[in-house]
Design an enzyme around this catalytic site. Structure first.
Site, PDB file in Angstrom:
ATOM      1  CB  CYS A 111      66.054 -92.115 -76.102  1.00  0.00           C
ATOM      2  SG  CYS A 111      66.089 -91.896 -77.885  1.00  0.00           S
TER       3      CYS A 111
HETATM    4  C1  BEZ Z   1      62.095 -91.614 -78.900  1.00  0.00           C
HETATM    5  O1  BEZ Z   1      63.126 -91.915 -78.308  1.00  0.00           O
HETATM    6  O2  BEZ Z   1      60.995 -91.821 -78.409  1.00  0.00           O
HETATM    7  C2  BEZ Z   1      62.167 -90.982 -80.244  1.00  0.00           C
HETATM    8  C3  BEZ Z   1      63.248 -90.193 -80.583  1.00  0.00           C
HETATM    9  C4  BEZ Z   1      63.270 -89.579 -81.831  1.00  0.00           C
HETATM   10  C5  BEZ Z   1      62.224 -89.794 -82.726  1.00  0.00           C
HETATM   11  C6  BEZ Z   1      61.174 -90.631 -82.384  1.00  0.00           C
HETATM   12  C7  BEZ Z   1      61.132 -91.222 -81.128  1.00  0.00           C
END
Ligand code: BEZ
Length: 211
Positions: free
Chosen positions: A45
């Site tokens: 994210c």
């Molecule tokens: C991420 O943004 O890295 C992420 C968020 C939730 C679950 C897995 C990865």
């Protein structure tokens, strides 16, 4: 019920990192991309939000406003913004919606309980000036999106909204397009005076119309 193409994108009031917004009013007469991410302070994210900040001029030049959303509270969004600027080299420059009671996520079907019943998935809604959903995409939490592809789809949506054309596989701005099958050859001659190449009667390729 699932939000489908052609449906009116639900209006809502929200707290965001840029202050409160009323969604339809915030959109004004332009286009919008509303996208969700699973969670603040997560790696994928962080890269996505930095990329959207970097691409903001490309959205603006297409008359598109962008807003992100997760079910995290506003304080977390503000705290995380520093990490995005520090690690991605681009500070948040668009509103990040805080939806801790999942009101908006539920309206837009951004929580897919069989994938994760807590967090939003990576949803994307492209909404036209008529407030209707023109395109939606859903990615899982583990796969970061390609925002160049989202810009490409906006180019196609904006072109095909104006002209009787469709865009072929992997099309990019400036490349040849397809005359929609609903247009007869007689009607097409009026709209495309420079003509086309008919590979099949239903597959008529022409230059991208300008304007
Ligand atoms: C991420 O943004 O890295 C992420 C968020 C939730 C679950 C897995 C990865």
């Amino acid at each position: 019920m699932t939000l489908q193409l052609g449906d009116i994108a639900p209006d809502f009031e929200a707290e965001t990192t840029d202050g409160p917004i009323s969604f339809h009013k915030w959109m004004g007469d332009g286009w919008a991309v509303l996208f969700s991410h699973p969670k603040d302070f997560t790696p994928v994210c962080t890269t996505e939000l930095g990329e959207v900040a970097r691409l903001k001029p490309d959205f603006e030049s297409r008359n598109v406003k962008v807003a992100g959303l997760s079910v995290d509270p506003l304080d977390d969004h503000h705290a995380w913004a520093g990490d995005i600027a520090e690690t991605q080299g681009h500070a948040l420059n668009f509103p990040l919606i805080a939806d801790p009671d999942r009101r908006i996520a539920t309206l837009y079907g951004m929580i897919h309980p069989n994938a994760d019943d807590t967090f939003t998935v990576r949803s994307v809604f492209i909404i036209g000036p008529d407030k209707k959903v023109k395109l939606s995409l859903t990615y899982p939490a583990s796969t970061g999106r390609n925002f160049q592809e989202i810009l490409r789809t906006i180019d196609s949506l904006q072109l095909t909204a104006k002209h009787s054309v469709a865009t072929p596989v992997n099309w990019r701005q400036g490349e040849d397009v397809i005359i929609v099958p609903s247009l007869s050859d007689e009607q097409a001659r009026e709209k495309f005076p420079d003509g086309w190449t008919a590979l099949k009667p239903y597959l008529r390729v022409t230059k991208q119309p300008r304007g």
